[in-house]
Design a protein around this motif. Structure first.
Motif, PDB file in Angstrom:
ATOM      1  N   MET A  67     -19.051 -29.893  21.084  1.00  0.00           N
ATOM      2  CA  MET A  67     -18.376 -29.025  21.812  1.00  0.00           C
ATOM      3  C   MET A  67     -18.952 -27.697  21.907  1.00  0.00           C
ATOM      4  O   MET A  67     -19.308 -26.913  22.987  1.00  0.00           O
ATOM      5  CB  MET A  67     -17.021 -29.118  21.752  1.00  0.00           C
ATOM      6  CG  MET A  67     -16.119 -28.086  22.217  1.00  0.00           C
ATOM      7  SD  MET A  67     -15.622 -28.319  23.890  1.00  0.00           S
ATOM      8  CE  MET A  67     -15.025 -26.868  24.205  1.00  0.00           C
ATOM      9  N   MET A  68     -18.975 -26.954  20.553  1.00  0.00           N
ATOM     10  CA  MET A  68     -19.504 -25.641  20.492  1.00  0.00           C
ATOM     11  C   MET A  68     -21.115 -25.498  21.046  1.00  0.00           C
ATOM     12  O   MET A  68     -21.518 -24.561  21.365  1.00  0.00           O
ATOM     13  CB  MET A  68     -19.340 -25.108  19.185  1.00  0.00           C
ATOM     14  CG  MET A  68     -17.745 -24.825  18.843  1.00  0.00           C
ATOM     15  SD  MET A  68     -16.969 -23.688  20.046  1.00  0.00           S
ATOM     16  CE  MET A  68     -17.957 -22.402  19.919  1.00  0.00           C
TER      17      MET A  68
ATOM     18  N   VAL B 222     -23.476 -20.941  27.690  1.00  0.00           N
ATOM     19  CA  VAL B 222     -23.109 -19.523  28.068  1.00  0.00           C
ATOM     20  C   VAL B 222     -24.616 -18.725  27.886  1.00  0.00           C
ATOM     21  O   VAL B 222     -24.543 -17.804  28.752  1.00  0.00           O
ATOM     22  CB  VAL B 222     -22.433 -19.287  26.666  1.00  0.00           C
ATOM     23  CG1 VAL B 222     -22.324 -17.603  26.354  1.00  0.00           C
ATOM     24  CG2 VAL B 222     -21.048 -19.550  26.850  1.00  0.00           C
TER      25      VAL B 222
ATOM     26  N   GLY C 191     -10.217 -24.890  21.569  1.00  0.00           N
ATOM     27  CA  GLY C 191     -11.062 -25.797  22.189  1.00  0.00           C
ATOM     28  C   GLY C 191     -12.175 -26.657  21.477  1.00  0.00           C
ATOM     29  O   GLY C 191     -12.011 -27.896  21.426  1.00  0.00           O
TER      30      GLY C 191
ATOM     31  N   THR D 157     -21.022 -25.545  24.617  1.00  0.00           N
ATOM     32  CA  THR D 157     -20.391 -24.114  25.156  1.00  0.00           C
ATOM     33  C   THR D 157     -21.670 -23.067  25.145  1.00  0.00           C
ATOM     34  O   THR D 157     -21.886 -22.325  25.833  1.00  0.00           O
ATOM     35  CB  THR D 157     -19.210 -23.968  24.496  1.00  0.00           C
ATOM     36  OG1 THR D 157     -18.453 -25.155  24.354  1.00  0.00           O
ATOM     37  CG2 THR D 157     -18.662 -22.679  25.095  1.00  0.00           C
ATOM     38  N   CYS D 158     -22.279 -22.891  23.677  1.00  0.00           N
ATOM     39  CA  CYS D 158     -23.237 -21.906  23.355  1.00  0.00           C
ATOM     40  C   CYS D 158     -24.312 -22.076  24.249  1.00  0.00           C
ATOM     41  O   CYS D 158     -24.733 -21.107  25.022  1.00  0.00           O
ATOM     42  CB  CYS D 158     -23.493 -22.067  21.886  1.00  0.00           C
ATOM     43  SG  CYS D 158     -22.244 -21.501  20.571  1.00  0.00           S
TER      44      CYS D 158
ATOM     45  N   LEU E 216     -11.316 -20.336  21.895  1.00  0.00           N
ATOM     46  CA  LEU E 216     -12.520 -21.062  21.453  1.00  0.00           C
ATOM     47  C   LEU E 216     -12.153 -21.876  20.377  1.00  0.00           C
ATOM     48  O   LEU E 216     -12.650 -23.180  20.288  1.00  0.00           O
ATOM     49  CB  LEU E 216     -13.606 -20.096  21.076  1.00  0.00           C
ATOM     50  CG  LEU E 216     -14.428 -19.421  22.003  1.00  0.00           C
ATOM     51  CD1 LEU E 216     -15.228 -18.446  21.632  1.00  0.00           C
ATOM     52  CD2 LEU E 216     -15.173 -20.743  22.597  1.00  0.00           C
TER      53      LEU E 216
ATOM     54  N   ILE F 127     -19.275 -15.412  22.963  1.00  0.00           N
ATOM     55  CA  ILE F 127     -18.865 -16.240  24.061  1.00  0.00           C
ATOM     56  C   ILE F 127     -17.423 -15.247  24.807  1.00  0.00           C
ATOM     57  O   ILE F 127     -16.854 -14.844  24.026  1.00  0.00           O
ATOM     58  CB  ILE F 127     -18.538 -17.475  23.739  1.00  0.00           C
ATOM     59  CG1 ILE F 127     -19.457 -18.242  23.004  1.00  0.00           C
ATOM     60  CG2 ILE F 127     -17.785 -18.385  24.799  1.00  0.00           C
ATOM     61  CD1 ILE F 127     -19.179 -19.389  22.201  1.00  0.00           C
TER      62      ILE F 127
END
Lengths: 277, 282
Positions: A118-119, A126, A87, A122-123, A84, A77
């Protein structure tokens, strides 16, 4: 005068003397805490230390690409470790704090799920941007085969890059790291909240119902501070980018465990002194 | 071994900035104590000036540390500064009058141990690491204390945790309306953390100039002070809050103006370009 050749050469070597000093420091802090506030204070400090270790260990799983990833030249990321981790961990911490009244296990799992979610989001986003926006496939540069799916990587890797996009193992690593970070942050918050709820009313001479805003805000602030300290120390351990659990840099985690334990114990001890002095 | 990428050429040496920043921050923090002596809240704006001077010192420390290329990005330095500073600051507020000095010592101890951890246990081996992290923790603690003094008019634990709310002409003491209980500390935390890491992040590179970066820090500091002064309307009298706000706006306007002048000075060439004129007929 340029920042291009500025990669630190810290490497993965361990420093046994410093590790021993770190463990001794940890024991001294625990002993001091037992001296000023046995019982509740010591329990809280042990919880805070475990939470800090979870954060430090979990941060190693998160695929961090930094500036090269933004140009599609490295997997991960495209931002720094501290951003990160903060976050993911703070998202988890807010989730866990919301569930604080429902018992310790529920709250910690909620915090972990919050961070992991959340991750995961995000992943996924991305990878959307990488695949559909930049037009690059996901390929790891550090391993020949994805350790989980067994897919080969070399055919998809562009020449001159260290890989690009987020391979499956990095995605799994990101979610795992978010889960551990969120759970650790929530554990710190819960320990301090319980301690402050018990001790602050007598200290400030006000009823327990009035003390809630102070206890929540102080415990939350300390949890955020501890989280940032642990995340940045882990960032210093990784120095730059990491692909996830399959990256050779992942093997540096023992250093980070000792560092996070000492730093969390130190900061947690200061937080406990507020009600112990 | 690491390669130092940038050497400080010319400009004021770091030691001088550190001493000047430390002394002026402590003096400004203690000047807010005039509030207690004169029984007013007019002198709260000195807390904001303490914030600005601490930030100027801190951003130069970040420059010294991040010149080594720590590989984690400049913002992480601001985050660890305030993460470790908030601990020291909250504990120090319990010591009443001595709070700024206790915060200084306590933050230095925490920062020193964190510096040892990163340099030896994590094997960073950066010469400036221990001193820089020590300074950063002190800057974080003193900046937060400055914000506390600006918003509440004092820096004692009792003052930060209790406030009063007027309802139908009656004044009721409340813990919710306070710097810590109301969560204003979280806003102050990020106002400071962003203001401390932005200047070097924005100015770094071959064209780095010390005076331009420090002026940008002052600008960021006063900008944070404007926001904090607006928040202080909730906790101190309107007249005192207006004094803080006016000081912040005047300081910000001056610093911003100066920063634009310095940017124009350092730019290779600048053109006062007009917007693209709208052609008729298409």
């Amino acid at each position: 005068m340029t920042a291009v050749a500025a990669k630190p050469q810290a490497g993965g070597a361990m420093n046994p003397t410093a590790m021993a000093v770190g463990v001794v420091m940890l024991l001294i802090i625990l002993a001091l805490c037992w001296y000023v506030s046995p019982g509740l204070g010591l329990m809280a400090l042990i919880g805070v230390t475990i939470g800090g270790i979870l954060i430090g260990f979990g941060t190693h799983f998160i695929p961090v690409g930094g500036a090269p990833a933004a140009m599609g030249q490295a997997p991960g990321i495209a931002t720094g470790v501290a951003m990160l981790a903060a976050g993911a961990g703070l998202a988890g911490l807010f989730g866990g704090a919301w569930a604080a009244e429902q018992g310790q296990v529920v709250a910690i799992v909620t915090g972990g799920v919050g961070g992991g979610l959340m991750m995961a989001i995000t992943c996924m986003m991305v990878n959307f941007v990488y695949v559909f926006g930049m037009g690059i496939p996901s390929a790891s540069g550090k391993v020949a085969k994805d350790p989980i799916t067994g897919d080969t990587q070399a055919e998809f890797k562009s020449q001159g890059t260290e890989g690009h996009g987020l391979p499956f193992v990095s995605f799994v690593g990101g979610v795992t790291g978010g889960f551990l970070g969120g759970a650790g942050g929530t554990l710190i918050y819960l320990q301090l909240l319980r301690l402050y709820e018990a001790k602050l009313p007598a200290l400030m001479g006000i009823p327990a119902t009035q003390v809630m805003p102070i206890a929540v805000a102080a415990a939350g602030m300390f949890a955020v501070g501890l989280f940032l300290v642990n995340a940045v120390l882990t960032a210093y351990n990784i120095t730059g980018t990491i692909e996830g659990p399959h990256d050779p840099k992942f093997k540096r985690w023992p250093r980070s465990i000792v560092a996070s334990a000492v730093a969390s114990a130190l900061c947690g001890f200061v937080a406990i002194l507020i009600v112990a002095l | 071994m690491t390669v130092k990428v940038e050497v400080i050429e010319g400009g004021v040496p770091h030691t001088k900035i550190m001493i000047a920043g430390l002394v002026s921050t402590l003096v400004c923090l203690y000047l807010t104590y005039l509030n207690v002596l004169t029984n007013t809240e007019m002198f709260a704006f000195f807390g904001g000036l303490a914030v600005v001077s601490a930030l100027i010192w801190g951003s130069h420390t970040i420059k010294v540390l991040c010149s080594y290329g720590i590989g984690t990005g400049v913002p992480s330095a601001g985050m660890i500064a305030f993460g470790s500073g908030v601990m020291a600051m909250l504990l120090a507020t319990k010591f009443g009058m001595a709070a700024p000095l206790v915060a200084l010592v306590l933050a230095a101890v925490i920062g020193f141990i964190l510096g040892y951890i990163s340099n030896n246990i994590l094997n960073m081996k950066i010469p400036a690491m221990v001193q820089a992290l020590t300074e950063m923790a002190v800057v974080g603690a003193l900046t937060l204390m400055g914000f506390a003094a600006l918003i509440t008019g004092g820096f004692t634990f009792a003052g930060l945790t209790t406030g009063s709310v007027s309802m139908l002409g009656m004044t009721v003491s409340s813990n919710q309306i306070s710097f810590i209980g109301g969560g204003l500390i979280a806003v102050a935390f990020l106002l400071g953390a962003i203001a401390i890491q932005h200047p070097f992040n924005a100015c770094l590179g071959p064209g780095w100039k010390q005076d331009r970066m420090l002026m940008l820090t002052a600008e960021c500091g006063f900008l944070s002070m404007i926001v904090a002064a607006i928040m202080s309307f909730a906790l101190i009298s309107a007249g005192s809050a207006i004094i803080s706000l006016v000081v912040a706006i005047v300081g910000w306007a001056y610093a911003y103006n100066q920063y634009i002048c310095l940017s124009k000075r350092d730019a290779a060439a600048w053109l006062d370009a007009k917007p693209i004129p709208e052609m008729e007929g298409h």
